[in-house]
Motif scaffolding. Structure first.
Motif, PDB file in Angstrom:
ATOM      1  N   VAL A 140      -3.879   4.681   0.253  1.00  0.00           N
ATOM      2  CA  VAL A 140      -4.729   4.742   1.442  1.00  0.00           C
ATOM      3  C   VAL A 140      -4.463   6.077   2.145  1.00  0.00           C
ATOM      4  CG1 VAL A 140      -5.241   3.683   3.676  1.00  0.00           C
ATOM      5  CG2 VAL A 140      -4.626   2.249   1.721  1.00  0.00           C
ATOM      6  N   ILE A 145       0.837  -1.199   0.000  1.00  0.00           N
ATOM      7  CA  ILE A 145       0.000   0.000   0.000  1.00  0.00           C
ATOM      8  C   ILE A 145       0.868   1.244   0.000  1.00  0.00           C
ATOM      9  CG2 ILE A 145      -1.940  -1.092   1.189  1.00  0.00           C
ATOM     10  CD1 ILE A 145      -1.015   0.311   3.746  1.00  0.00           C
ATOM     11  N   CYS A 194      -7.348   6.585   7.162  1.00  0.00           N
ATOM     12  CA  CYS A 194      -7.994   5.287   6.908  1.00  0.00           C
ATOM     13  C   CYS A 194      -7.052   4.101   7.115  1.00  0.00           C
ATOM     14  CB  CYS A 194      -8.534   5.251   5.482  1.00  0.00           C
ATOM     15  SG  CYS A 194      -9.753   6.524   5.140  1.00  0.00           S
ATOM     16  N   LEU A 195      -5.809   4.361   7.506  1.00  0.00           N
ATOM     17  CA  LEU A 195      -4.827   3.286   7.604  1.00  0.00           C
ATOM     18  C   LEU A 195      -5.259   2.192   8.583  1.00  0.00           C
ATOM     19  CD1 LEU A 195      -2.121   2.275   6.609  1.00  0.00           C
ATOM     20  CD2 LEU A 195      -1.034   3.610   8.421  1.00  0.00           C
ATOM     21  N   LEU A 199      -4.011   8.555   5.132  1.00  0.00           N
ATOM     22  CA  LEU A 199      -3.528   8.264   6.473  1.00  0.00           C
ATOM     23  C   LEU A 199      -4.644   8.025   7.489  1.00  0.00           C
ATOM     24  CD1 LEU A 199      -1.092   7.904   8.286  1.00  0.00           C
ATOM     25  CD2 LEU A 199      -1.050  10.377   8.622  1.00  0.00           C
ATOM     26  N   VAL A 248       0.690   5.000   1.608  1.00  0.00           N
ATOM     27  CA  VAL A 248      -0.034   5.821   2.571  1.00  0.00           C
ATOM     28  C   VAL A 248       0.179   7.282   2.202  1.00  0.00           C
ATOM     29  CG1 VAL A 248      -0.302   6.437   4.990  1.00  0.00           C
ATOM     30  CG2 VAL A 248       0.268   4.092   4.358  1.00  0.00           C
ATOM     31  N   SER A 249      -0.911   7.971   1.987  1.00  0.00           N
ATOM     32  CA  SER A 249      -0.855   9.381   1.618  1.00  0.00           C
ATOM     33  C   SER A 249      -1.222  10.230   2.825  1.00  0.00           C
ATOM     34  CB  SER A 249      -1.822   9.653   0.466  1.00  0.00           C
ATOM     35  OG  SER A 249      -1.850  11.037   0.183  1.00  0.00           O
ATOM     36  N   ALA A 250      -0.277  11.056   3.252  1.00  0.00           N
ATOM     37  CA  ALA A 250      -0.507  11.924   4.404  1.00  0.00           C
ATOM     38  C   ALA A 250      -0.946  13.309   3.969  1.00  0.00           C
ATOM     39  CB  ALA A 250       0.763  12.020   5.241  1.00  0.00           C
TER      40      ALA A 250
END
Length: 87
Positions: A29, A11, A33-34, A31, A13-15
């Motif tokens: 995903v 995955i 919703c992680l 952040l 992870v987009s912050a």
């Protein structure tokens, strides 16, 4: 990483508010919703020894990640520079 007994998920992870290409949209995903991604895996019971083996391998691999990170940032800077020259 530690055999077939340890689940692996690929995955991103987009912050922030980055835009990703269509090919990887299904792997992105946000952040907040992680936790939802890993919640189903928590209910599965895995041998703690296998998880520890996988964790130790991740630690070893990330030991030299800083140099790879710098290489990546140099490439990003180069691409940004090239893009601004074209405009």
């Amino acid at each position: 990483m530690a055999g077939l007994n340890v689940p692996i998920a690929g995955i991103i992870v987009s912050a922030g508010s980055a835009v990703f290409c269509d090919e990887i949209q299904g792997s992105v995903v946000p952040l907040p919703c992680l936790g939802e991604v890993f919640r189903p895996a928590v209910q599965c019971r895995h041998d703690p020894r296998h998880l520890d083996i996988a964790w130790q391998r991740l630690i070893r691999v990330t030991a030299d990640a800083e140099s790879r990170r710098e290489e990546h940032l140099d490439l990003v800077r180069e691409r940004r520079s090239f893009g601004s020259e074209r405009q």
